[in-house]
Write an enzyme that holds these catalytic residues in place. Structure first.
Site, PDB file in Angstrom:
ATOM      1  N   GLU A 146       0.810  -1.223   0.000  1.00 12.74           N
ATOM      2  CA  GLU A 146       0.000   0.000   0.000  1.00 12.74           C
ATOM      3  C   GLU A 146       0.845   1.275   0.000  1.00 12.74           C
ATOM      4  O   GLU A 146       0.839   2.058   0.965  1.00 12.74           O
ATOM      5  CB  GLU A 146      -0.974  -0.021   1.169  1.00 12.74           C
ATOM      6  CG  GLU A 146      -1.924  -1.211   1.090  1.00 12.74           C
ATOM      7  CD  GLU A 146      -2.815  -1.369   2.306  1.00 12.74           C
ATOM      8  OE1 GLU A 146      -3.127  -0.367   2.954  1.00 12.74           O
ATOM      9  OE2 GLU A 146      -3.186  -2.526   2.601  1.00 12.74           O
ATOM     10  N   GLU A 157      -5.383 -10.724  -1.536  1.00 15.26           N
ATOM     11  CA  GLU A 157      -6.072 -10.649  -0.234  1.00 15.26           C
ATOM     12  C   GLU A 157      -7.596 -10.718  -0.413  1.00 15.26           C
ATOM     13  O   GLU A 157      -8.355 -10.018   0.232  1.00 15.26           O
ATOM     14  CB  GLU A 157      -5.688  -9.363   0.500  1.00 15.26           C
ATOM     15  CG  GLU A 157      -4.200  -9.166   0.692  1.00 15.26           C
ATOM     16  CD  GLU A 157      -3.839  -7.959   1.516  1.00 15.26           C
ATOM     17  OE1 GLU A 157      -4.721  -7.412   2.196  1.00 15.26           O
ATOM     18  OE2 GLU A 157      -2.663  -7.537   1.501  1.00 15.26           O
TER      19      GLU A 157
HETATM   20  O1  G3I Z   1      -2.010 -10.044  18.770  1.00 17.83           O
HETATM   21  C1  G3I Z   1      -2.502  -8.864  19.425  1.00 17.83           C
HETATM   22  C2  G3I Z   1      -3.141  -9.238  20.748  1.00 17.83           C
HETATM   23  O2  G3I Z   1      -2.136  -9.755  21.612  1.00 17.83           O
HETATM   24  C3  G3I Z   1      -3.791  -7.989  21.372  1.00 17.83           C
HETATM   25  O3  G3I Z   1      -4.447  -8.352  22.552  1.00 17.83           O
HETATM   26  C4  G3I Z   1      -4.782  -7.398  20.356  1.00 17.83           C
HETATM   27  C5  G3I Z   1      -5.469  -6.163  20.882  1.00 17.83           C
HETATM   28  O4  G3I Z   1      -4.541  -5.091  20.827  1.00 17.83           O
HETATM   29  O5  G3I Z   1      -4.085  -7.045  19.136  1.00 17.83           O
HETATM   30  C6  G3I Z   1      -3.529  -8.217  18.530  1.00 17.83           C
HETATM   31  O6  G3I Z   1      -2.857  -7.826  17.354  1.00 17.83           O
HETATM   32  C7  G3I Z   1      -3.759  -7.475  16.299  1.00 17.83           C
HETATM   33  C8  G3I Z   1      -3.401  -8.340  15.078  1.00 17.83           C
HETATM   34  O7  G3I Z   1      -4.223  -7.944  13.953  1.00 17.83           O
HETATM   35  C9  G3I Z   1      -3.616  -9.822  15.337  1.00 17.83           C
HETATM   36  O8  G3I Z   1      -4.974 -10.079  15.438  1.00 17.83           O
HETATM   37  C10 G3I Z   1      -3.520  -6.007  15.956  1.00 17.83           C
HETATM   38  O9  G3I Z   1      -3.954  -5.216  17.039  1.00 17.83           O
HETATM   39  C11 G3I Z   1      -4.308  -5.648  14.699  1.00 17.83           C
HETATM   40  O10 G3I Z   1      -3.970  -4.340  14.278  1.00 17.83           O
HETATM   41  C12 G3I Z   1      -3.942  -6.607  13.567  1.00 17.83           C
HETATM   42  O11 G3I Z   1      -4.763  -6.293  12.448  1.00 17.83           O
HETATM   43  C13 G3I Z   1      -4.271  -6.797  11.200  1.00 17.83           C
HETATM   44  C14 G3I Z   1      -4.099  -5.606  10.235  1.00 17.83           C
HETATM   45  O12 G3I Z   1      -3.746  -6.064   8.921  1.00 17.83           O
HETATM   46  C15 G3I Z   1      -3.004  -4.670  10.727  1.00 17.83           C
HETATM   47  O13 G3I Z   1      -1.764  -5.345  10.685  1.00 17.83           O
HETATM   48  C16 G3I Z   1      -5.297  -7.779  10.638  1.00 17.83           C
HETATM   49  O14 G3I Z   1      -5.330  -8.955  11.432  1.00 17.83           O
HETATM   50  C17 G3I Z   1      -4.934  -8.149   9.204  1.00 17.83           C
HETATM   51  O15 G3I Z   1      -5.941  -8.965   8.611  1.00 17.83           O
HETATM   52  C18 G3I Z   1      -4.782  -6.881   8.363  1.00 17.83           C
HETATM   53  O16 G3I Z   1      -4.386  -7.274   7.062  1.00 17.83           O
HETATM   54  C19 G3I Z   1      -4.198  -6.175   6.138  1.00 17.83           C
HETATM   55  C20 G3I Z   1      -3.012  -6.534   5.249  1.00 17.83           C
HETATM   56  O17 G3I Z   1      -1.866  -6.781   6.034  1.00 17.83           O
HETATM   57  C21 G3I Z   1      -2.771  -5.431   4.226  1.00 17.83           C
HETATM   58  N1  G3I Z   1      -3.997  -5.177   3.434  1.00 17.83           N
HETATM   59  C22 G3I Z   1      -5.173  -4.852   4.258  1.00 17.83           C
HETATM   60  C23 G3I Z   1      -5.447  -5.977   5.254  1.00 17.83           C
HETATM   61  C24 G3I Z   1      -6.690  -5.705   6.063  1.00 17.83           C
HETATM   62  O18 G3I Z   1      -6.498  -4.569   6.853  1.00 17.83           O
END
Ligand code: G3I
Length: 389
Positions: A171, A280
């Site tokens: 992105e 994705e």
């Molecule tokens: O693992 C921690 C957990 O320990 C904690 O309690 C919780 C609450 O803070 O957070 C958890 O981490 C989260 C992680 O997902 C695992 O579930 C992060 O906060 C959260 O920000 C993260 O979100 C991910 C997001 O990207 C940001 O990295 C999503 O799962 C993931 O599906 C999403 O994927 C993105 C692609 O990488 C890029 N394209 C868009 C797509 C959707 O946003």
């Protein structure tokens, strides 16, 4: 590792020998169809995609691998995995002197144990919110460049051989904009930070295919134009970019590109000599239920076949694979059912649509479509005869 990436010439030569043998039997109709193409066949997505030489992948989380149904379905239906979060910079390199490889290694181990390949996601997500604070605090360009080189070299080298392609930059454009994200790399290194990242990754693993991955560019629009210009500039400058990832996060009725527009976008990148993957894919619905699932299946069918009908489209990766584990639940709330398997890991109409799109790709493979191959051989024999005159 699946021989899904068997060099095309090898496949075609093998197919030619096979066809010559059967043509000698006096009928192209004698050419065998691939078993997955036969009536009543029950091949998995993985069996069909691997036979057709394309990736069928899913984003996965190591914490879910302990669920038997999760692991079984992932290994049965997909030949590729993307680490949903574990290879991102904040997760794998949370401090300058601290790498945390264990979560990513767990997914790599699963992929290796199940003869699967992996997409590497992502060496650098340009959104400043997705760049670790310690990196954004870089004091100068020299320090930042050294950190970028160390990060990419360390991660790419570690996973060389299992990760066959990388989203080098994820992105680059601001959401719903045509402008580059303003981040510490743009500030200190300029726009060339993107090219620099590709060169570092290529030097670390020259065999890996390097992608620029973007969202909301799956049909012609001003944002696509800006993204295309960015990609075309990299190609023109001789940057080692091999492909483009179109994320394919669809929201039914709201963010829903059509198959015609997607085809135009893919062909534009193919004309630059690049491969394209949907990286994705998910289709968020506003409701569940039979009618909604049929609408969803229609969107799967339109977009996945628009991609898979083009040779430049080399693969489809879903962002998860079961409605039991999708980022959508946490972002838009439960019940949006975006993926091909339901919460009990049963295939939905969307699964059937994806399967049909893959069968269409398989049916187009020359070795498995005797008439196409017979024509190829006849042309080659005639050309050879002309050369000998
Ligand atoms: O693992 C921690 C957990 O320990 C904690 O309690 C919780 C609450 O803070 O957070 C958890 O981490 C989260 C992680 O997902 C695992 O579930 C992060 O906060 C959260 O920000 C993260 O979100 C991910 C997001 O990207 C940001 O990295 C999503 O799962 C993931 O599906 C999403 O994927 C993105 C692609 O990488 C890029 N394209 C868009 C797509 C959707 O946003």
């Amino acid at each position: 590792m699946d021989h899904q990436h068997l060099a095309p010439i090898g496949r075609t030569a093998a197919g030619a020998l096979l066809a010559i043998g059967f043509l000698a039997a006096g009928s192209a109709d004698a050419l065998p169809l691939h078993p997955c193409l036969e009536a009543g066949a029950s091949c998995s997505l993985r069996e069909i995609a691997t036979a057709a030489g394309v990736r069928i992948g899913a984003a996965a989380q190591p914490a879910n691998l302990s669920e038997p149904l999760y692991a079984e379905t992932l290994a049965r239906e997909f030949n590729s995995i993307t680490a949903e979060n574990q290879m991102k910079w904040p997760e794998i390199h949370p401090a300058e002197a601290n790498y945390d490889f264990a979560p990513a290694d767990a997914l790599v181990a699963f992929a290796q144990a199940n003869d699967m390949t992996m997409r590497g996601h992502t060496l650098l997500w340009a959104n400043p919110l997705r760049i670790p604070a310690w990196v954004s605090a870089a004091p100068d360009a020299e320090t930042l460049r050294a950190w970028l080189e160390n990060h990419i070299e360390t991660v790419v080298t570690r996973y060389a051989g299992t990760v066959d392609s990388w989203d080098v930059i994820n992105e680059p454009l601001q959401n719903f904009s045509s402008d580059l994200y303003d981040n510490v790399f743009l500030d200190l290194l300029g726009e060339d930070y993107i090219a620099e990242a590709f060169h570092i990754a290529h030097a670390a693993d020259p065999t890996a295919e390097l992608f620029l991955n973007e969202v909301l560019v799956e049909e012609p629009n001003a944002r696509f134009d800006a993204f295309y210009d960015l990609v075309a500039g990299l190609v023109a400058d001789g940057v080692p970019i091999h492909g483009v990832g179109l994320q394919g996060h669809i929201v039914a009725g709201i963010i829903q590109p059509g198959g015609i527009g997607l085809r135009e976008v893919i062909e534009a990148f193919a004309d630059l000599g690049l491969v394209v993957e949907i990286t994705e894919f998910d289709v968020t619905m506003s409701a569940n239920g039979p009618a909604a699932l049929e609408i969803q299946a229609g969107i799967y069918a339109e977009l996945l076949s628009a991609c898979l009908d083009l040779a430049a489209c080399r693969g489809i990766t879903f962002w998860g694979f079961t409605d039991a584990h999708t980022w959508i639940n946490g972002t838009f709330g439960p019940g949006r059912v975006p993926l091909p398997f339901d919460e009990e890991y049963l295939p939905k109409p969307a699964y059937d649509a994806a399967r049909q799109a893959l069968l269409g790709r398989l049916a187009a493979v020359p070795e498995l479509n005797g008439l196409a191959l017979a024509a190829m051989i006849a042309f080659a024999v005639a050309a050879g005869a002309r050369r000998r005159r």
